[in-house]
Design an enzyme around this catalytic site. Structure first.
Site, mmCIF file in Angstrom:
data_model
loop_
_atom_site.group_PDB
_atom_site.id
_atom_site.type_symbol
_atom_site.label_atom_id
_atom_site.label_comp_id
_atom_site.label_asym_id
_atom_site.label_seq_id
_atom_site.Cartn_x
_atom_site.Cartn_y
_atom_site.Cartn_z
ATOM 1 N N HIS A 1 -3.312 0.183 2.447
ATOM 2 C CA HIS A 1 -4.528 -0.294 3.259
ATOM 3 C C HIS A 1 -4.627 -0.807 4.599
ATOM 4 O O HIS A 1 -3.463 -0.841 5.018
ATOM 5 C CB HIS A 1 -5.962 -0.725 1.963
ATOM 6 C CG HIS A 1 -5.444 -2.541 1.879
ATOM 7 N ND1 HIS A 1 -5.981 -3.106 3.051
ATOM 8 C CD2 HIS A 1 -4.419 -2.941 0.354
ATOM 9 C CE1 HIS A 1 -4.754 -4.642 2.221
ATOM 10 N NE2 HIS A 1 -4.423 -4.139 1.248
ATOM 11 N N CYS B 1 -0.572 -5.201 -2.743
ATOM 12 C CA CYS B 1 -0.600 -3.928 -2.038
ATOM 13 C C CYS B 1 -0.574 -4.320 -0.916
ATOM 14 O O CYS B 1 0.015 -5.860 -0.288
ATOM 15 C CB CYS B 1 -2.758 -4.009 -2.224
ATOM 16 S SG CYS B 1 -2.865 -3.611 -3.713
#
Length: 561
Positions: free
Chosen positions: A450, A469
């Site tokens: 992301h 992440c």
């Protein structure tokens, strides 16, 4: 008629010898099989039988192989060792070239048994040795194939938080294929990883194995930083050290730190992810003094981790290297787009995995993981009841399927984090922790790629700051690439959608492979061996180093020059 009669009697006698020989051969194989059956019966139902007198087979698969009614002698016939056994022995002898350890595969015992069988009188075959040899070779084949296909290190035992989808290999089928009319060499060579970088590391492994066999290198003595103008024995030690690994190629003899040596030091520093200033400070000296055997171990561990991954069949894929904090878009083995990334820190390690990106989310929600909600969001709310409004977050009772509730109606100081029913979601916008774009691929770790609003962190040299992440440095460029085959989705469309502020999911025309690896050592596009810090302390595992010849003591130095 008389000659014909004599020929007839010769034929009968010859046929008798042939039948006797055939019966004799069958009798030998029957005795060997009976000896193996005795091994299984004496095991008392244990999953592993004794391969040889002092060696228990390493795999239960070996016992299963010989427990079948259809099992046969695999590696000898008529008391003679078959060619396929010799092929296997040669592969085991050279297994160190593929970062494996020959003695894992009982090589010393196999050599003893083959010598015992080969030197036995023709009419007195050593039945017990033949039985031991058959089971030991079978166990060696299965274990070697297992290690080559899925790695020597058991990732679940050593790295339990990494759930890796390894390539599926049917070891008993491989054994049957190799020993029943097949080619052992061809079958086992077919397990060699095709993952980019493996063969390049194998070539570097050979280089450093040769260095070790020739004595390695001495230590550079501790002292003040070495730089332009430095003189003395430590400069000579530095020259020799860098000459052995190829950074320093000047043949002119000098004990002065000159421009050529500075360039060599800068090259070494660049290979190790250090500040390339040409000064041998404490950090650079520490890297220079890592022993050749330790470097061999690092190369081998990284080769082994590449064996965890499924075979790479696509020419296009994303490659994330956690210790290098990098993402590369790969096409036909070459990087066409590179960007920095931010990875997980401490207990929140990013996972090693292989998957496929199926869609991207523009202007995404951030559904806060429960653990972050309890440990980070709740304490901030207890200090500042307006925290959710400032961060553009909504709160939900039990599920995001329920409508959001008014946070002012909740006494946050009375909420117990151990049984908190509330969930938090951050809305799209400039505050969103996922930035403007989210790249989704299925995985059991629940991570994704992301964007991020904290882009200043990409300027750091070490970038392990996330909860697992992976934040990417060029999200729009990556989205443009992934959507290049999608009608009506060019770069301008992505930018326009971001500016609209509206959340939208866009599926890729074809899912894109993504491989997240943990490479502390690899070979770059220029053929140079690169080293990076072991940020997760993953390399601290037992992995024996095997050398074709013993190296001399590596700790000796040139202090007496």
């Amino acid at each position: 008629m008389r000659k014909t009669g004599i020929s007839y009697y010769k034929y009968v006698i010859l046929l008798g010898f042939c039948l006797l020989g055939s019966s004799y051969a069958n009798d030998i194989d029957a005795q060997v099989k009976a000896a193996i059956t005795g091994k299984i019966n004496s095991s008392g139902g244990a999953s592993r039988i004794m391969c040889a007198n002092k060696l228990r087979c390493s795999l239960a698969l070996t016992t299963q192989q010989y427990n079948q009614e259809s099992s046969t002698i695999l590696w000898s016939h008529n008391g003679k060792i078959l060619p396929n056994a010799n092929q296997l022995i040669e592969i085991l002898q050279n297994s160190y070239k593929d970062a494996l350890y020959p003695e894992d595969y009982h090589l010393s015992i196999i050599n003893q048994l083959t010598q015992q069988v080969s030197s036995a009188p023709m009419m007195q075959p050593p039945i017990a040795a033949l039985a031991d040899l058959d089971t030991t070779l079978t166990d060696a084949f299965l274990l070697y194939a297992k290690h080559m296909a899925t790695g020597r290190v058991d990732n679940l035992a050593v790295y339990p938080t990494w759930t890796i989808s390894k390539r599926a290999v049917n070891l008993p089928d491989l054994l049957q294929k190799a020993t029943h009319g097949g080619n052992v060499t061809q079958v086992l060579n077919g397990l060699t990883p095709t993952y980019p970088g493996y063969l390049e590391l194998k070539s570097q492994l050979e280089k450093y194995q040769n260095i070790a066999s020739n004595g390695g290198w001495g230590q550079i003595a501790a002292g003040a930083s070495l730089k332009i103008g430095s003189k003395g024995t430590r400069v000579s030690q530095l020259q020799k050290r860098l000459a052995i690994t190829g950074e320093y190629t000047t043949t002119e003899k000098t004990t002065i730190f000159d421009k050529a040596l500075k360039q060599a030091v800068m090259k070494f520093q660049a290979h190790h992810g250090l500040k390339a200033n040409g000064i041998v400070d404490k950090q650079t000296l520490q890297a220079l003094n890592v022993s050749v055997n330790q470097i061999i171990k690092l190369i081998e561990l990284n080769m082994d981790r590449l064996r965890w991954l499924p075979l790479q069949t696509s020419k296009q894929y994303l490659l994330v290297n956690i210790p290098n904090f990098s993402l590369d878009v790969m096409e036909s083995g070459q990087s066409i787009l590179n960007m920095p990334v931010i990875v997980g820190k401490g207990a929140n390690r990013s996972c090693v995995l292989s998957s496929k990106i199926s869609y991207i989310e523009i202007n995404p929600y951030w559904s806060v993981p429960d653990s972050i909600g309890r440990k980070e969001i709740l304490p901030k709310l207890q200090q500042d009841p307006n925290y959710l409004a400032k961060e553009q977050m909504n709160v939900y009772n039990g599920s995001f399927a329920n409508p959001p509730i008014d946070p002012s109606r909740i006494d946050w100081k009375k909420v117990n984090p151990n049984n908190m029913p509330y969930k938090f979601r951050q809305m799209p916008g400039e505050k969103n922790a996922l930035g403007n774009i989210k790249f989704i691929f299925p995985n059991v770790c629940g991570i994704y790629l992301h964007d991020t609003p904290t882009r200043n962190l990409f300027g750091r040299n070490r970038r392990d700051f996330s909860h697992g992440c992976i934040r990417v440095g060029k999200p729009v460029e990556l989205a443009d690439y992934l959507l290049s085959d999608k009608p009506n989705w060019d770069g301008d469309r992505v930018e326009s959608q971001i500016k609209s502020g509206k959340r939208q999911i866009v599926y890729l025309a074809e899912p894109m492979d993504v491989n997240i690896i943990y490479g502390t050592v690899w070979v770059d596009n220029n053929g140079e061996l690169q080293f990076r810090n072991d940020i997760y302390q993953i390399d601290n595992v037992d992995y024996p180093v095997y050398l074709p010849k013993e190296s001399i003591t590596e700790t000796e130095s040139d202090d007496n020059e």
